[in-house]
Each structure stands twice: as structure tokens, then as C-alpha cells.
Write an enzyme that holds these catalytic residues in place. Structure first.
Site, PDB file in Angstrom:
ATOM      1  CG  LEU A 107      29.842  40.357  32.701  1.00 34.18           C
ATOM      2  CD1 LEU A 107      28.505  40.503  33.413  1.00 34.18           C
ATOM      3  CD2 LEU A 107      29.628  40.399  31.192  1.00 34.18           C
ATOM      4  CG  HIS A 147      34.237  33.586  33.066  1.00 34.40           C
ATOM      5  ND1 HIS A 147      33.696  34.363  34.060  1.00 34.40           N
ATOM      6  CD2 HIS A 147      35.251  32.896  33.640  1.00 34.40           C
ATOM      7  CE1 HIS A 147      34.370  34.143  35.190  1.00 34.40           C
ATOM      8  NE2 HIS A 147      35.305  33.255  34.962  1.00 34.40           N
TER       9      HIS A 147
HETATM   10  C1  BG6 Z   1      38.150  31.999  36.915  1.00 34.67           C
HETATM   11  C2  BG6 Z   1      38.264  30.502  36.821  1.00 34.67           C
HETATM   12  O1  BG6 Z   1      36.821  32.373  37.023  1.00 34.67           O
HETATM   13  O2  BG6 Z   1      38.720  32.586  35.767  1.00 34.67           O
HETATM   14  C3  BG6 Z   1      39.699  30.075  36.621  1.00 34.67           C
HETATM   15  O3  BG6 Z   1      37.738  29.907  38.000  1.00 34.67           O
HETATM   16  C4  BG6 Z   1      40.339  30.821  35.474  1.00 34.67           C
HETATM   17  O4  BG6 Z   1      39.779  28.678  36.410  1.00 34.67           O
HETATM   18  C5  BG6 Z   1      40.088  32.323  35.597  1.00 34.67           C
HETATM   19  O5  BG6 Z   1      41.726  30.549  35.489  1.00 34.67           O
HETATM   20  C6  BG6 Z   1      40.559  33.052  34.358  1.00 34.67           C
HETATM   21  O6  BG6 Z   1      40.480  34.427  34.580  1.00 34.67           O
HETATM   22  P1  BG6 Z   1      41.457  35.423  33.805  1.00 34.67           P
HETATM   23  O7  BG6 Z   1      40.936  36.774  34.154  1.00 34.67           O
HETATM   24  O8  BG6 Z   1      42.822  35.136  34.304  1.00 34.67           O
HETATM   25  O9  BG6 Z   1      41.314  35.070  32.361  1.00 34.67           O
END
Ligand code: BG6
Length: 489
Positions: free
Chosen positions: A181, A241
Site C-alpha cells: 500500500l 498484497h
Molecule cells: C513480502 C513477502 O511481503 O513481500 C516476500 O513476504 C516478498 O516473500 C516481498 O518477496 C516482495 O516485496 P517487494 O516490495 O520486494 O515486491
């Protein structure tokens, strides 16, 4: 009014998240003059460390993303001089009261605001809030606590966690982070939708054929297998997410941009969703694979993962919202690790133009002629719209092109990290981007029956090679609803 003092305590200061995200984000905020004049940062963890050692640890990950001048180096020094460390156990009242004494020294005579970031596993959240004099009534300013997922594994465990936290904190004090977010393009989603006449009226089943939320990473669970195996990709990415983005995408127009108005609409849309069914889900797991001289490990090759694990590292799902706006529109989600690319995007596929005059120019595949709006969340933030146009020339050949807003080309500034925005909001008491407990509950209600069924029936994941485009089952799932994945076509 008396002066105030903000203290930010990072509990779990020696962990990865703290090093990679939280301290660098705090520094960036300091650099941008977004933190109050009087502030101090405390690291708390079990590791024995001096203040100096903490500063060395933090400075190793600070970068001057904004400018590389000497000024930045000076700012780093100033920032580090406000960082302190206290070593202690997470369930020791004594250790936390020593921390409290140190905080009070800094706060002396000032209105004291305290922000705690619990960068620790959720099973010790409650120990910490119990001990950390987080609820100390003698303090005059506010006290807020940031927590980060996993918030349980299903509805029950999540409610239990909420109940235990609320024994010590009020809902107002709990800031549940979903870092997606805080991402720039996710913030932009509402602007795009609500402030453009060319989009707002189209935002419904009347014009939108399907919406896709796609998350892929080109690396496996390397080193995190222990955590991951307990949760799997549905709990790690989809239930939070991707679902959060879906809620923002699909909610009704909020009364205002205030946190409660937005969160009310998000809860409503989540509660209007049809609980997920097993036949609308495909699960996968990556397997080892060699390419040329390189070989890539499979998920179960990770020493922290049991050899017979059936935890999904990939999932695709079709979701539906039972309300007047979205009735019958498939909302597809796809999330996977160890795929061919690293990307997160939202794709909106529009309907066919009724009675399209140019129908025959598109040949048999009219789907190629539908408009598609893409919000590329990362990497390389972009918003583009696929439109039909004529290829220049005397004939009448049609083509599809992108109207493209590439942020890096349009704005010569670095996009801030999600954690910067979220920390800034937490300091300001702005709750818009944090998850309210009823929202969390609705998100779990949607996924819990499916997760239980997957566990009970021990559904074996479809294996896909590391670095591939994922299981073919995902195509069949989309095809069932007459959809093609936009990222693959
Ligand atoms: C996290 C997950 O919430 O988000 C991870 O636990 C993942 O598995 C990560 O790799 C991805 O976040 P970003 O911001 O790198 O896309």
C-alpha cells in the site's frame, strides 16, 4: 505548548527487514526533513551490541538515494548520532524497563511520542507489547505500534492475535503494515481512477471484462524456506498484497479521502466477495532446473524445507465480487516465486467495442483489439494503455500501440521506498494505508475456507521449472473464464 520528542524504537533491530528497509527509510525521511526536530531512534534486539556497533551496522546499508554529495555524508553522520541501541530479551519486563529509562532521559521535559516498530515474528508481538511499557500511562504524548504480517495463518489465528494485542493496545495504536500500500503506483491507482473522466465512468462490469493482479519474482525462497513453508504463497502475497490492491481497485467511491472513509469502502468490497473455491485456484511449486552450465535449486532442495513439502510457491486464482458494479467480472490473481521475471502489475482488460466497424481488420482474433490498461507497480513504474491505431500508409492495416507514461522518463526523481511513506504516515497518525482489524478479518474470511481445503485434501502443487512462466494450469484457469493473462500474450 511544550516541545515534543519523538522516539522510534525498532524492536528486532538486527534483523533483515530493519537493516534493509526500516533504518534506510528513516534516514531518507530525516534527509528530506520529514522527521520532527527532536527525534531519536532506538534499536532493540537480543544481540549484544554497543551504540557504535549499531551505527556501523546501519551505516552499511544507508545510501544517498537523493544526492551523492558531501551534504549527504554529513546528514548520515547526524542521523547516526541520534541512533542508540539497547540489548534485551523480547519477554523481559526488566530489559524493557531499562529501555524505558533511556527513552525517558531523552524525553525529559518534553511531550513524549513513541513509535515502536515490531520487526519480529508475530508469535512474540504480544510478549513485547506486554513488557515494553508501550501502554505506560505516565507518558503524555501518543504511543503507536507498527506490526507487519503474517497476521496469523487463518481467520481464527488472526483473530486470536488481534484479541491479544488489544488487551494491551487500542485499535488506534495498532498500525498494521502492508508495504504494497506504500508503493507509488498503488497510491496512484486511486488518482488515476477517480480523477480522470476517461477512466472513472468505465470502472465497472459495463466496460471492464476482467482485471488481473500479477506478482512474480525471479528468485526462490532462498534462505527464507523455514518461514515460507509455514505460510505458502497464498498467505505470503495474495491474501494481503494482491487483495489489498484489489480492494482499492474495486471499492465504491469513498465519501472522502479520509482513512475511515476509504477503509469502510475496502471492507465493504471485501465482504461482497465470493469465498474462494478450490476449482478456482491453481497451485504450483518450483522444481530444480539447469540451464546451460547453471543449475537452479528446487523449492524442496532448500535445507530448511521438508523434502515432501507441498507448500505452494505459485498460485493463480479467480475471484468474484457479488455486487452491482462487478457482478460476473473475473478478478484474476497470480503470484509466484522463481519465475522468469520480477514484476508486479495490475492489468485491466476492457470489453470489445460493440459493432466494431473495423472488426474484419483484426482477423479472427478480436481479443487482440480490446483496450488494456496496465499499471506497472514495479520495476520501472509505468502506466500504459493499449489502443488501436492505423499503421501509416495507403492501406488500412491496424495495430495496437501503447500510450505510455513511464515515470522515470517523465519525472527526474527517485521514487521513494514504500517504507518511507508508511513510516511517515505512522508518525503523522495517518491510517489510510494501514489495515484496520475488520479489513484483516474480511481478508481472512475470503481465503480461510480455501486454505483449509488445500491443507485437508493435501492438494499437490503442479511442478514448474525454476525460471519458467509457471504452471500451465494457470492458463486453463484463465481460459475457463475466457481470459488470457495479459503478461503472457
Ligand atoms: C513480502 C513477502 O511481503 O513481500 C516476500 O513476504 C516478498 O516473500 C516481498 O518477496 C516482495 O516485496 P517487494 O516490495 O520486494 O515486491
Amino acid at each position: 505548548a511544550s516541545e515534543s520528542m519523538l522516539s522510534i524504537t525498532v524492536v528486532g533491530a538486527s534483523g533483515d527487514l530493519a537493516k534493509k528497509k526500516i533504518f534506510p527509510a528513516l534516514f531518507a525521511l530525516y534527509y528530506e526533513d520529514c522527521l520532527p526536530k527532536n527525534f531519536t531512534v532506538f534499536g532493540y534486539a537480543r544481540t549484544k551490541m554497543t551504540d557504535e556497533e549499531l551505527r556501523d551496522m546501519i551505516s552499511a546499508t544507508l545510501t544517498c538515494r537523493i544526492d551523492k554529495s558531501e551534504n549527504c555524508e554529513d546528514k548520515m553522520e547526524q542521523f547516526l548520532s541520534r541512533c542508540y541501541y539497547h540489548s534485551g530479551l523480547y519477554d523481559s519486563e526488566d530489559n524493557f524497563s531499562e529501555l524505558d529509562t533511556k527513552l525517558r532521559e531523552k524525553e525529559a521535559g518534553k511531550l513524549a511520542h513513541r513509535l515502536f516498530y515490531l520487526s519480529i515474528p508475530p508469535n512474540i508481538f504480544v510478549d513485547v507489547v506486554k513488557c515494553a511499557s508501550i501502554r505506560a500511562s505516565s507518558m503524555k504524548g501518543w504511543t503507536r505500534v507498527i506490526v507487519e504480517k503474517p497476521f496469523g495463518r487463518d481467520s481464527e489465528s488472526s483473530r486470536e492475535l488481534t484479541r491479544s494485542l488489544k488487551r494491551y493496545l487500542s485499535e488506534d495504536q495498532i498500525f498494521r503494515i502492508d508495504h504494497y500500500l506504500g508503493k507509488e503506483l498503488v497510491e496512484n491507482l486511486s488518482v488515476l481512477r477517480f480523477s480522470n473522466l476517461v477512466f472513472e465512468p468505465l470502472w465497472s462490469r459495463n466496460y471492464i471484462r476482467n482485471v488481473q493482479f500479477i506478482f512474480s519474482e525471479d528468485f526462490g525462497t532462498e534462505g527464507r524456506g523455514g518461514y515460507f513453508d509455514h505460510y505458502g504463497i497464498i498467505r505470503d502475497i495474495m491474501q494481503n498484497h494482491l487483495l489489498q490492491i484489489l480492494a482499492l481497485f474495486a471499492m465504491e467511491t469513498p465519501v472522502s479521502l479520509d482513512a475511515e472513509d476509504i477503509r469502510n469502502e475496502k471492507v465493504k468490497v471485501l465482504r461482497s466477495m465470493r469465498p474462494l473455491q478450490l476449482e478456482d485456484v491453481v497451485v504450483g511449486q518450483y522444481k530444480g532446473h539447469s540451464k546451460g552450465s547453471r543449475s537452479y535449486p528446487g523449492y524442496t532442495d532448500d535445507p530448511t524445507v521438508p523434502n515432501d513439502s507441498i507448500t505452494p510457491t505459485f498460485a493463480a486464482a479467480a475471484l468474484f465480487i457479488n455486487n452491482a458494479r462487478w457482478d460476473g467480472v473475473p478478478f484474476l490473481m497470480k503470484a509466484g516465486k522463481a519465475l522468469h521475471t520480477k514484476r508486479a502489475e495490475i492489468r485491466v482488460q476492457f470489453r470489445h467495442v460493440p459493432g466494431n466497424l473495423y472488426r474484419k481488420n483484426f482477423g479472427t482474433d478480436l481479443d487482440k483489439a480490446t483496450n488494456e490498461l496496465v499499471l506497472q507497480v514495479q520495476p520501472d513504474e509505468a502506466i500504459y494503455l493499449k489502443i488501436n491505431n492505423k499503421v501509416p500508409g495507403l492501406g488500412m492495416r491496424l495495430d495496437r500501440s501503447d500510450l505510455n507514461l513511464l515515470f522515470r522518463a517523465r519525472y527526474p526523481i527517485e521514487v521513494p521506498d514504500a517504507y518511507e511513506r508508511l513510516l511517515l504516515d505512522a508518525v503523522a497518525g495517518e491510517r489510510r494505508l494501514f489495515i484496520r482489524s475488520d479489513e484483516l478479518d474480511a481478508a481472512w474470511a475470503l481465503f480461510t475456507p480455501l486454505l483449509k481445503e488445500l491443507d485437508e485434501k493435501k492438494i499437490a502443487p503442479e511442478l514448474y521449472p525454476y525460471g519458467s512462466r509457471g504452471p500451465v494450469g494457470a492458463h486453463y484457469l484463465a481460459a475457463k473464464y475466457n481470459v488470457r493473462w495479459g503478461d503472457l500474450s
